[in-house]
Design a protein around this motif. Structure first.
Motif, PDB file in Angstrom:
ATOM      1  N   GLN A 456       0.828  -1.209   0.000  1.00 10.16           N
ATOM      2  CA  GLN A 456       0.000   0.000   0.000  1.00 10.16           C
ATOM      3  C   GLN A 456       0.862   1.259   0.000  1.00 10.16           C
ATOM      4  N   ASP A 460       0.741   4.032  -2.993  1.00 13.81           N
ATOM      5  CA  ASP A 460       0.351   5.418  -2.769  1.00 13.81           C
ATOM      6  C   ASP A 460       1.309   6.392  -3.449  1.00 13.81           C
ATOM      7  N   ASN A 463       0.682   5.617  -7.589  1.00 13.36           N
ATOM      8  CA  ASN A 463      -0.630   6.008  -8.117  1.00 13.36           C
ATOM      9  C   ASN A 463      -1.118   5.071  -9.219  1.00 13.36           C
TER      10      ASN A 463
END
Length: 497
Positions: A456, A460, A463
């Protein structure tokens, strides 16, 4: 760590509550709890449309509409006709709403509302949808309004997290009487949105029963061990032995080995049909031959074996599987080893952790991947029962079931790590936690949480898709030590090698 319940447990609890309270009192308490949450989530100037079914979930929605209207909200109700008679409590609630002057409208009102409250189907739903309910769900999903679902998004099985046809894609799900286990796995990630608990406040309410599932997130990751004594040596940080690597699949062994090393293991050893080619590629690791496994295990403490990354289906694979299963040592079994395990009909393994994806789980259970995903909790339990091992079923909402213990569900998802080699990295992380002194149960949970957490963090920054398994490996130390992950630096490091 949160708790979640099976539908049977919730229904049994409701029956206990109804021994002391009238059904109308429980219904009013539930709508009051929902009302308290909705006042926090909905602005007073927003138009609210409650779409209700014929069952008790619909009754909750009807009484909620009255309470919101009394607060000054602009409310309207769609009562979906399915051909079935309203349940008595729902019929009474509809009468109360009509007497309160709340308009009953059609689905065309969706074009003029700000917030939808989904009260179509409750936790008892499973199977197929009738045409009217399916049409209502499709209309809700086409609307631009924000959607709150009562207890469970309509169309989602609250016990399994499976959607047979279509389900409401809610922005938020408001849970009454505890979280239902199906809200945390599989299709639920595309349906529930944020899960908010609406706690009932009634006198003489019996305590909630023991949970059926532990719900864990990356907030449950153990903190890094921090500064170390200056006098330590590599033996203080355990050993991981990685076995596998058939021709053409050599990278799998290296990914698992590198993940274990990046997680903090002091010494990583490999065992493959052709060790020399590996040592030339990665001088960080040493090697042994498979006939040395027994003596190696006897002479080393704090050791965990990974068996399976890149393992073939040849006689060497069968021999090494037999050798590993005979030793008294924690072992993580994945990929090729799972196929061999099923072929040779092993069961009741000692000190083992199995980490299948749904396809591999299907082979272990002599069924199909679709059948596994129809009830991931049941599949994980069946693997644990048949093989006597900790069972980890990969996928959105990974489920972990230790023998004789309550299962865990990881309420996290990162589809960007659904890439080749990511499972090998997961094995390395779990084995590392074992080698570093955690129990196999804790190691399995922590390894899975670290795996998704690092994914994760990289996602982030990226994108979107494009992550590789090696990206996860490079980011592990920084994530574990709460250092912000710099994806550009990871790429630069790889390009310099």
């Amino acid at each position: 760590m949160e708790k979640a319940y099976s539908i049977q447990s919730i229904q049994n609890y409701e029956a206990t509550v109804l021994e002391k309270h009238a059904p109308e009192a429980l219904l009013d308490a539930a709508s009051t709890a929902l009302h308290a949450v909705c006042k926090q989530e909905i602005a007073i100037n927003q138009k609210v449309l409650l779409i209700c079914g014929t069952g008790h979930n619909g009754a909750d929605g009807l009484l909620l509409a009255v309470k919101l209207s009394n607060d000054g909200y602009s409310t309207a109700i769609v009562l979906v006709e399915t051909g079935r008679a309203l349940k008595p409590l729902t019929s009474d609630a509809a009468d109360i709403a009509r007497k309160a002057g709340i308009p009953f409208v059609g689905l065309e009102a969706l074009d003029h509302t700000d917030v939808i409250i989904d009260g179509l189907l409750g936790i008892g739903f499973s199977g197929t949808l009738d045409g009217s309910t399916r049409h209502a769900i499709e209309c809700i999903n086409q609307s631009k309004a924000s959607t709150l679902s009562i207890d469970v998004p309509s169309g989602l099985c609250a016990d399994t997290g499976c959607v047979q046809e279509v389900a409401v894609a809610a922005n938020k799900t408001l849970c009454v009487l505890g979280g239902k286990r199906g809200l945390y796995t599989h299709n639920a990630f595309d349906a529930t949105g944020e899960i908010i608990h609406a706690d009932i406040d009634m006198q003489s309410m019996p305590p909630m029963p023991d949970a059926d599932v532990h719900v864990v997130t990356t907030r449950d990751l153990l903190p890094s061990c921090g500064a170390q004594a200056q006098s330590v040596h590599k033996g203080d940080f355990g050993k991981v032995l990685v076995i596998g690597g058939a021709q053409g699949l050599e990278g799998s062994v290296l990914l698992a080995a590198q993940a274990a090393a990046r997680c903090g293991v002091g010494h990583v050893i490999i065992c493959t049909p052709n060790n020399s080619s590996y040592i030339n590629k990665s001088p960080d690791f040493t090697s042994i031959e498979y006939h040395e496994i027994d003596e190696f295990v006897k002479s080393h403490r704090n050791l965990c074996i990974i068996l399976g990354p890149g393992l073939g289906s040849d006689p060497w694979a069968e021999s090494v599987l037999s050798a590993v299963l005979s030793v008294d040592c924690a072992k993580v079994i994945d990929a090729g080893a799972l196929r061999v395990l099923n072929t040779l009909k092993y069961n009741q393994l000692s000190n083992a952790i199995l980490t299948p994806h749904p396809g591999e789980a299907a082979a272990l259970l002599d069924t199909t991947a679709d059948a596994v995903n129809q009830d991931r909790y049941a599949a994980t339990d069946a693997i644990q029962s048949r093989y006597g091992a900790i069972s980890l079923l990969k996928g959105a909402g990974t489920i972990i079931h230790p023998p004789g213990r309550m299962p865990y569900v990881i309420h996290e998802s990162c589809p960007e790590i659904a890439v080749a080699g990511a499972g090998d990295v997961l094995c390395g992380l779990i084995a590392a936690y074992v080698a570093l002194g955690e129990t196999p149960e804790t190691a399995t949970v922590q390894g899975a949480l670290l795996h998704v957490g690092v994914g994760q963090a990289i996602r982030d920054q990226m994108n979107g898709r494009g992550m590789m398994a090696s990206d996860i490996i490079e980011a592990i130390p920084g994530f574990k030590n709460n250092i912000p992950i710099d994806y550009k630096k990871i790429n630069n490091h790889r390009n310099d090698e």
